[in-house]
Design an enzyme around this catalytic site. Structure first.
Site, PDB file in Angstrom:
ATOM      1  N   ASP A  82       2.221  -3.228 130.453  1.00 21.61           N
ATOM      2  CA  ASP A  82       1.205  -4.215 130.807  1.00 21.61           C
ATOM      3  C   ASP A  82       1.246  -4.438 132.311  1.00 21.61           C
ATOM      4  OD1 ASP A  82      -0.864  -5.992 130.532  1.00 21.61           O
ATOM      5  OD2 ASP A  82       0.277  -7.504 129.432  1.00 21.61           O
ATOM      6  N   LYS A  83       0.229  -5.127 132.786  1.00 20.63           N
ATOM      7  CA  LYS A  83       0.105  -5.489 134.194  1.00 20.63           C
ATOM      8  C   LYS A  83      -0.384  -6.919 134.261  1.00 20.63           C
ATOM      9  CE  LYS A  83      -3.262  -6.164 137.459  1.00 20.63           C
ATOM     10  NZ  LYS A  83      -4.473  -6.997 137.275  1.00 20.63           N
ATOM     11  N   HIS A  84       0.033  -7.627 135.294  1.00 19.68           N
ATOM     12  CA  HIS A  84      -0.449  -8.996 135.476  1.00 19.68           C
ATOM     13  C   HIS A  84      -0.694  -9.250 136.948  1.00 19.68           C
ATOM     14  CE1 HIS A  84      -1.071 -13.218 134.426  1.00 19.68           C
ATOM     15  NE2 HIS A  84      -0.521 -13.475 135.600  1.00 19.68           N
ATOM     16  N   SER A 185       5.295 -18.971 133.510  1.00 19.57           N
ATOM     17  CA  SER A 185       4.009 -18.828 132.818  1.00 19.57           C
ATOM     18  C   SER A 185       3.679 -17.372 132.568  1.00 19.57           C
ATOM     19  CB  SER A 185       2.899 -19.486 133.648  1.00 19.57           C
ATOM     20  OG  SER A 185       1.648 -19.308 133.028  1.00 19.57           O
TER      21      SER A 185
END
Length: 438
Positions: A82-84, A185
């Protein structure tokens, strides 16, 4: 003995170190609803002022992760990645990146968020697509990841529920730009999603939450240290956010931009540079390719042969959108009633942009929220934004404003003009990729 919420708030307000058990107790009350919204806001503000140690941040992250279910993707048989992004303006990288790396053989169960502060939210953009379900059943989420390779959805009620509540309160209490709160978060959701590797996009500049490069590096190192400490292979790229990344800012407009990108129409842009860099980083982290150059070559191949566009189309259809959405987006994406050119008042070069204020201008048009429950007008925003360094003649459009009515369009036109500086000298080009943190 369980400490009272107000005592935990007082201790953190006074700069004292909280025990992991105290943090876990507060997070439990946060997710169960036994702690009031005022107490949550006070805790967030206390953390904003006093900070948290690495151990406290790890404890907060793990407590928020464990406030709900955690996912297991062992049956998928592909690397789970994943990437954020920490958030920017015109930052729709995730929309293209997930189908690109899925077409390269990775699995991307992407848990995304709504707009936060002045930044746009991936979920808000996807909700521009009629029928797209950002909160599908667990079975449909798994089926989509397994069959398509990627699914971009929102947090379910059972996935890091403590973060979901805290996220909304941070947005309206000026506590967004806290390194421990951002770290917890982001990572609580990512760790709950069962990832094997993660790449982080930490924005730097006047359109990000971290305008100072030293502060951005502190955040990147916090994220990388905490995630790797939790067993997820993680790296971060620091990227420039001193101008909108895409040439559009606004929900439906960024979906249009995404489709154009996946059709190969954004070659040579800063957006392409960033998307390709993250694709390469994810492919290397997953062990699919040996180095970034090989990763970028593979990503470009699936972009050029249409495989990435096909994955995006399949994801949209699997999650409730029309089967022919990418072929006929104009049939499905609502257009704003008023579209007005924003023309330059003098000739010269686009020298600088107050990017955060541009994001706020989108919110002013109705494209974002000032309260957690606000409805969004997905049609509004800015398109055809010209990049910094562009030579502009007097009367030439810098961009186009999309608005609900004439008065809103005129206000936004004047506002956007004030956000750009036009100078006689062309500014020095800045690479959108600033540095890498491992």
């Amino acid at each position: 003995m369980t400490m009272l919420p107000q005592e935990i708030i007082r201790r953190k307000r006074n700069g004292e170190r909280l025990e992991a058990s105290d943090i876990a107790s507060f997070v439990r009350g946060l997710s169960e609803g036994s702690i009031s919204e005022g107490q949550v806001a006070a805790f967030a503000m206390a953390v904003w002022f006093s900070g948290m140690s690495r151990d406290e941040t790890v404890a907060l992250t793990l407590a928020m992760r464990d406030s709900g279910e955690t996912l297991d993707w062992s049956a998928v048989g592909r690397p789970i990645v994943d990437k954020h992004s920490t958030g920017g303006v015109g930052d729709n990288v995730s929309l293209m990146l997930a189908p690109i790396v899925a077409a390269c053989g990775l699995a991307v169960p992407m848990i995304s968020g709504r707009g936060l502060g002045h930044t746009g939210g991936t979920l808000d953009k996807l909700e521009s697509i009629p029928g797209y379900d950002i909160q599908p059943s667990a079975a449909l989420f798994r089926k989509t990841v397994d069959e398509v390779g990627c699914a971009i959805i929102g947090q379910t009620a059972n996935l890091a529920p403590a973060d979901k509540r805290l996220y909304a309160i941070r947005d309206v209490t000026a506590t967004v730009d806290s390194v421990p709160l951002i770290t917890a978060s982001i990572l609580s959701k990512k760790l709950a999603a069962g990832l094997q590797s993660l790449v982080l996009d930490v924005k730097v500049g006047n359109g990000s939450f971290m305008s100072d490069s030293a502060e951005a590096e502190i955040l990147a190192r916090s994220l990388v240290d905490v995630a790797n400490g939790a067993g997820v292979r993680t790296s971060a790229l620091l990227t420039d956010m001193n101008e909108p990344l895409a040439d559009a800012a606004g929900n439906a407009l960024e979906i249009w931009n995404c489709i154009a990108f996946l059709k190969g129409e954004k070659h040579g842009t800063r957006l392409e540079t960033v998307v390709m860099a993250f694709a390469a980083e994810m492919l290397v982290a997953a062990g699919v390719v040996p180095d970034p150059a090989s990763g970028e070559a593979l990503a470009r191949a699936v972009l050029e042969n249409g495989a990435a566009l096909e994955r995006f189309a399949r994801m949209v259809h699997a999650l409730g959108g029309a089967a022919d959405f990418v072929d006929r987006p104009g049939q499905y994406l609502s257009a704003a009633p008023v579209i007005l050119p924003v023309t330059a008042e003098r000739h010269g070069y686009l020298h600088s942009c107050r990017t955060r204020d541009l994001g706020m201008a989108v919110i002013g048009l109705g494209g974002g929220r000032t309260h957690p429950n606000d409805e969004i007008d997905h049609r509004v925003g800015f398109s055809a934004l010209k990049p910094l360094g562009t030579r502009i003649e007097k009367g030439e459009p810098i961009a186009f404003v999309h608005a609900a009515d004439e008065s809103a369009a005129e206000r936004a036109r004047q506002e956007l003009l004030a956000l750009y500086e036009i100078a006689d000298v062309q500014p020095e080009a800045v690479s959108p990729i600033l540095s890498r943190i491992i």
